[in-house]
Enzyme design. Structure first.
Site, short mmCIF file in Angstrom:
data_model
loop_
_atom_site.label_atom_id
_atom_site.label_comp_id
_atom_site.label_asym_id
_atom_site.label_seq_id
_atom_site.Cartn_x
_atom_site.Cartn_y
_atom_site.Cartn_z
N LEU A 421 71.79 -53.39 13.54
CA LEU A 421 70.95 -54.06 12.54
C LEU A 421 70.11 -53.03 11.79
O LEU A 421 69.80 -53.21 10.62
CB LEU A 421 70.02 -55.06 13.24
CG LEU A 421 70.71 -56.24 13.94
CD1 LEU A 421 69.68 -57.03 14.73
CD2 LEU A 421 71.38 -57.14 12.93
N GLY A 422 69.72 -51.97 12.47
CA GLY A 422 68.92 -50.96 11.81
C GLY A 422 68.74 -49.75 12.70
O GLY A 422 68.92 -49.82 13.92
N GLY A 424 66.07 -46.30 13.30
CA GLY A 424 64.75 -45.78 12.96
C GLY A 424 64.39 -44.62 13.84
O GLY A 424 65.22 -44.11 14.59
N GLY A 425 63.15 -44.20 13.70
CA GLY A 425 62.67 -43.05 14.44
C GLY A 425 62.71 -43.28 15.94
O GLY A 425 62.98 -42.38 16.70
N THR A 428 67.78 -47.35 17.87
CA THR A 428 68.71 -48.18 17.12
C THR A 428 68.58 -49.63 17.59
O THR A 428 68.43 -49.88 18.78
CB THR A 428 70.15 -47.69 17.36
OG1 THR A 428 70.16 -46.28 17.12
CG2 THR A 428 71.12 -48.37 16.43
N VAL A 429 68.63 -50.56 16.62
CA VAL A 429 68.55 -51.97 16.97
C VAL A 429 69.91 -52.61 16.76
O VAL A 429 70.54 -52.46 15.72
CB VAL A 429 67.49 -52.68 16.10
CG1 VAL A 429 67.40 -54.16 16.49
CG2 VAL A 429 66.15 -52.02 16.28
N LYS A 442 66.94 -53.32 21.26
CA LYS A 442 66.49 -52.01 20.79
C LYS A 442 66.76 -50.96 21.85
O LYS A 442 66.28 -51.04 22.98
CB LYS A 442 64.99 -52.04 20.47
CG LYS A 442 64.46 -50.67 20.13
CD LYS A 442 63.49 -50.70 19.00
CE LYS A 442 63.12 -49.27 18.61
NZ LYS A 442 62.41 -49.23 17.35
N ASP A 539 53.62 -48.39 14.64
CA ASP A 539 54.64 -48.19 13.61
C ASP A 539 54.58 -49.35 12.61
O ASP A 539 55.58 -50.00 12.35
CB ASP A 539 56.02 -48.07 14.26
CG ASP A 539 57.02 -47.43 13.32
OD1 ASP A 539 56.59 -46.89 12.27
OD2 ASP A 539 58.21 -47.48 13.63
#
Ligand SMILES: *[C@@H]1O[C@H](CO)[C@@H](O)[C@H](O)[C@H]1NC(C)=O
Ligand SMILES: *[C@@H]1O[C@H](CO)[C@@H](O)[C@H](O)[C@H]1NC(C)=O
Ligand SMILES: *[C@@H]1O[C@H](CO)[C@@H](O)[C@H](O)[C@H]1NC(C)=O
Ligand SMILES: *[C@@H]1O[C@H](CO)[C@@H](O)[C@H](O)[C@H]1NC(C)=O
Ligand SMILES: *[C@@H]1O[C@H](CO)[C@@H](O)[C@H](O)[C@H]1NC(C)=O
Ligand SMILES: *[C@@H]1O[C@H](CO)[C@@H](O)[C@H](O)[C@H]1NC(C)=O
Ligand SMILES: *[C@@H]1O[C@H](CO)[C@@H](O)[C@H](O)[C@H]1NC(C)=O
Ligand SMILES: *[C@@H]1O[C@H](CO)[C@@H](O)[C@H](O)[C@H]1NC(C)=O
Ligand SMILES: *[C@@H]1O[C@H](CO)[C@@H](O)[C@H](O)[C@H]1NC(C)=O
Ligand SMILES: *[C@@H]1O[C@H](CO)[C@@H](O)[C@H](O)[C@H]1NC(C)=O
Length: 742
Positions: A421-422, A424-425, A428-429, A442, A539
């Site tokens: 889904l996404g 990030g820092g 990963t989700v 996550k 965040d």
């Protein structure tokens, strides 16, 4: 004048008189005479032979014992062949120069045999042999078979003759018929050596064993032939038990005269006239005329098997075998490679190897699985899983699940990239399905070692957060190196998309954005007030404010800050994802506080007001950060320059000034001077009410739903780097409009 000189050979004691029963010979009976063995049925002396016909007399001549059968000296007795080898007497017909006449030498009177005699002249082994250069001799059996044969030998000169050749020149051999037990020899008077006496004085004639005779030229001109064995030569007699015609009769007559007493013996019909002999059956040897006389032959002693094989003697016969991998071939008596066996052995070994490999494979699997389980348990323990587990047991009815790694692997199709889904820092989700319910999973990239132990505890606190503007944490997985978090799945969109998304940046109503900001502030405020010390989001950014079906805000990704590493190297990774939002104070202290979240929220307010990204990739250093641009604009009272144009036109100056002022406070460089999240939420609430004032134009909020029908990317944690710059940047700004801070 005498025409025929007659020699009668009497085969002694030819009248057979058989004992009614077979008497077992006494062990006292002599079995040797001189060098000759005398086996039963032959014997020397009373009661030692089977019958009178087998009686052998042992005479001493010149101090040497010699066995005799009648007049004939016996050389050898063979039980297996049924033969008797004896010396026969040579007859000669010689010219006497002093008397100028021919003279006959040898025996010419004797007994006439009878048919019942045991002995016959061997027709196979004997030949009537005549030697001389002018010789003609008859062999006659008038009173027996009626046979008369003729032997002729001639030569003109010794040089015509050859040693070893007996085919008429100086020597001739004539066969005789079967069943002969008597013969006489006659030299023809008119064929004499009177003319050639100087080189051939004598002619010879005798029935003798053919195999031992070899013609020598000296036999013609010397008396060498006569002298060889003192006027005698070997002759073969066939003997048999002749009181019955054949074996069949002998076996039928059950009166006890059957001579083959040994159980391992056969009866053999005589090949020369009536009667039978006995022979040990194949594989036995010995005396068949004696009880137990036939003994097993050790055939192996004479090596009948291939030299590279083995011999096994068994009763009556033997077996050959070969070494492993070879097969005995009877036809050729050789050991040949046994391909079948070799292949069989190879296949067998292969099978065993396969089985071993399977066992080893499964063994390793089991060991590995156990190892893995141990590692999992270790991680679970390290992450405070046990404490969490205990607490969960004591606090019944907690809607929090500890997931196993396998469960999450199944839920995400082994963390399939199509489920992302996404990114990030923090990590990963993935979208996962657990119990037919969609969840957001996550998976963090790294974990701070120091935080590990408190992790379970923290999870427990986070799991208890139940607020309509905070995404619900459903559970976690602790049996992996870096714990995995499982959140409620929020379907729709992010605030980031609403503001910066290409299609609807202008169409979303300002009041909707304001409401969303207020809701997010409420959510964050709840987080800060929920526990002590406060739960810091760490965040806060537009892409972490999710929107559900009704465009209600839900703050997500809050748990990740707990996992956030605090060492420098990993910190940089995190900064990359949150640039533009990050509390400058945190940059210096590396210490996240609730005021850090306030700062980040201030940036969100700026995004709403200006429609611009928190960090631009172009322009001078000062113009990159939205916060810096905004603050300098405030300072110079140029707020109108940075505001979104339609907002500027539509919204009341009071509202905008209030928002700008709130943002400015949030962005204070010193954290202590910033308002708390609660204060921010309250202020937003107040400003929203202000916007609902009758003279302020009212937006119908649900209108946004219709505008936002598009399936958008679910930016849970979308990185900003490389993200296209929003269109709002190029919006014309009215320089004359001015807003004031309170
Ligand atoms: C065999 O001959 C011997 C004399 O040479 C005689 O004493 C003996 O009785 C004879 N045996 C038989 C079975 O006639
Ligand atoms: C031979 O056998 C007969 C009958 O069995 C016996 O009367 C005789 O004494 C035996 N002769 C010898 C020398 O043993
Ligand atoms: C008796 O058996 C041997 C070997 O078994 C054989 O050589 C021999 O010719 C046989 N004798 C007779 C008379 O058949
Ligand atoms: C020839 O005959 C005479 C008289 O009978 C005899 O003395 C002589 O030995 C004989 N010679 C030969 C070689 O037999
Ligand atoms: C030898 O044979 C010839 C005939 O071939 C005969 O005339 C002569 O008398 C014979 N000699 C003697 C000694 O018998
Ligand atoms: C042959 O047998 C007959 C009677 O059967 C006899 O008169 C004659 O003398 C015999 N011949 C010889 C050479 O013994
Ligand atoms: C045998 O032959 C040789 C040569 O052919 C001859 O010289 C010799 O005299 C002959 N001998 C007799 C006995 O004929
Ligand atoms: C023939 O007899 C003589 C004298 O005994 C001997 O030297 C010679 O070798 C014999 N020849 C053969 C071929 O046996
Ligand atoms: C052959 O030898 C025997 C025995 O030595 C003898 O009695 C006989 O006279 C000899 N015959 C001739 C022809 O020399
Ligand atoms: C059996 O043997 C007896 C005496 O040994 C003899 O009288 C009889 O004829 C024999 N029978 C046959 C069938 O040979």
């Amino acid at each position: 004048m005498q025409v025929f000189l007659k020699l009668c050979l009497g085969l002694v004691l030819l009248v057979a008189q058989y004992a009614p029963g077979i008497a077992v010979p006494s062990s006292d009976c002599p079995r040797q005479c001189g060098t000759v063995e005398i086996p039963y049925p032959f014997g020397i002396g009373a009661n030692c032979s089977l019958s009178v016909g087998f009686n052998i007399s042992c005479k001493v001549q010149d101090g040497v014992s010699r066995p005799f059968k009648g007049d004939f000296e016996v050389l050898d007795i063979s039980l297996t062949h049924g033969t008797l080898r004896v010396f026969n007497y040579i007859t000669a017909y010689c010219y006497n120069a002093s008397t100028t006449s021919m003279k006959f030498f040898g025996r010419y009177d004797g007994y006439v045999g009878r048919p019942s005699s045991l002995y016959r002249l061997s027709d196979v082994q004997n030949k009537f042999t005549v030697i001389g250069c002018n010789a003609l001799a008859f062999i006659s059996d008038y009173n027996g078979t009626g046979y008369q044969g003729l032997g002729v030998a001639t030569c003109r000169n010794l040089s015509d003759l050859a040693d070893g050749s007996c085919s008429g020149m100086g020597c001739s051999q004539t066969a005789i018929p079967k069943r002969m037990y008597y013969y006489d020899t006659t030299f023809l008077k008119g064929v004499n050596t009177s003319e050639i006496w100087e080189f051939n004085p004598c002619s010879y004639a005798v029935l003798m064993e053919a195999a031992t005779f070899r013609f020598n030229t000296t036999y013609i001109n010397t008396n060498k032939f006569n002298d060889t064995y003192n006027g005698r030569v070997p002759m073969i007699l066939d003997w048999a038990v002749r009181d019955v015609k054949s074996c069949d009769v002998a076996k039928q007559n059950n009166t006890g005269t059957y001579a083959c007493l040994s159980s391992n013996s056969d009866c053999v019909d005589s090949t020369n006239d009536q009667g039978y002999t006995c022979n040990c059956t194949n594989g036995y040897e010995g005396n068949p005329y004696l009880q137990d006389g036939c003994k097993d032959v050790n055939e192996c002693s004479h090596g009948p098997c291939p030299s590279d094989g083995y011999c096994h003697n068994i009763v009556g016969e033997y077996r050959c075998s070969c070494r492993l991998g070879k097969k005995y071939v009877k036809e050729s008596n050789t050991c040949n490679p046994n391909t079948g066996l070799i292949i069989g052995v190879i296949m067998g070994l292969f099978g065993v190897m396969v089985i071993i490999m399977i066992i080893v494979f499964w063994g390793q699997r089991i060991i590995q699985t156990e190892k893995l389980n141990k590692v999992k348990q270790e991680y679970f323990r390290q992450h405070g899983g046990l404490i969490l587990f205990d607490r969960m047991k004591s606090e019944q009815g907690l809607a929090f699940t500890i997931f196993s790694e396998a469960q999450l692997i199944r839920a995400t199709d082994n963390f399939n990239s199509s489920r992302i889904l996404g990114k990030g820092g923090h990590g990963t989700v993935y979208k996962g399905i657990i119990n037919n319910m969609p969840v957001a999973i996550k998976r963090c990239a790294v974990v701070d070692e120091r935080q590990k132990k408190e992790f379970g505890q923290e999870m427990l606190i986070l799991s208890q957060i139940n607020h309509k503007h905070v995404v619900k944490l459903l559970g976690c997985c602790l049996e992996v190196e870096v714990p995995i978090l499982v959140y409620e799945f929020v379907l729709n969109d992010t605030l980031f998309e609403l503001i910066h998304g290409k299609n609807h940046a202008l169409q979303i109503s300002f009041s909707t954005l304001l409401r969303i900001a207020h809701e997010a502030a409420e959510g964050l405020s709840f987080l800060h007030s929920f526990a002590s010390p406060p739960i810091i989001h760490g965040d806060v950014k537009t892409s972490n404010i999710l929107l559900d079906d009704n465009y209600m805000a839900k703050v997500s990704d809050f748990g990740a800050s707990i996992l956030a590493p605090s060492d420098k190297e990993q910190f940089i990774t995190m900064v990359k994802g949150t640039c533009g939002y990050l509390d400058p104070e945190y940059m210096q202290t590396c210490q996240l506080t609730d005021k850090s979240d306030v700062y980040s929220f201030g940036v969100i307010l700026l995004e709403i007001l200006t429609g611009q990204l928190p960090l631009k990739l172009e322009g001078s250093e000062k113009q990159r950060s939205l916060a810096l641009i905004f603050l300098s604009a405030m300072k110079e009272n140029n707020l109108n320059d940075v505001l979104v144009s339609h907002v500027k036109v539509q919204e009341s100056k009071e509202l905008l000034a209030g928002l700008a002022d709130l943002a400015k406070k949030c962005l204070d460089m010193c954290g202590d001077n910033r308002p708390s999240m609660k204060e921010v939420a309250d202020e937003l609430n107040r400003l929203r009410k202000l916007s609902l004032h009758p003279w302020v134009r009212l937006d119908v909020e649900p209108e946004a739903e219709n505008l936002l029908g598009r399936e958008s990317t679910r930016g849970y944690d979308i990185e900003l780097s490389g993200y296209p710059v929003g269109e709002s940047e190029n919006q014309p700004i009215n320089p004359r409009s001015s807003y004031y801070a309170r």
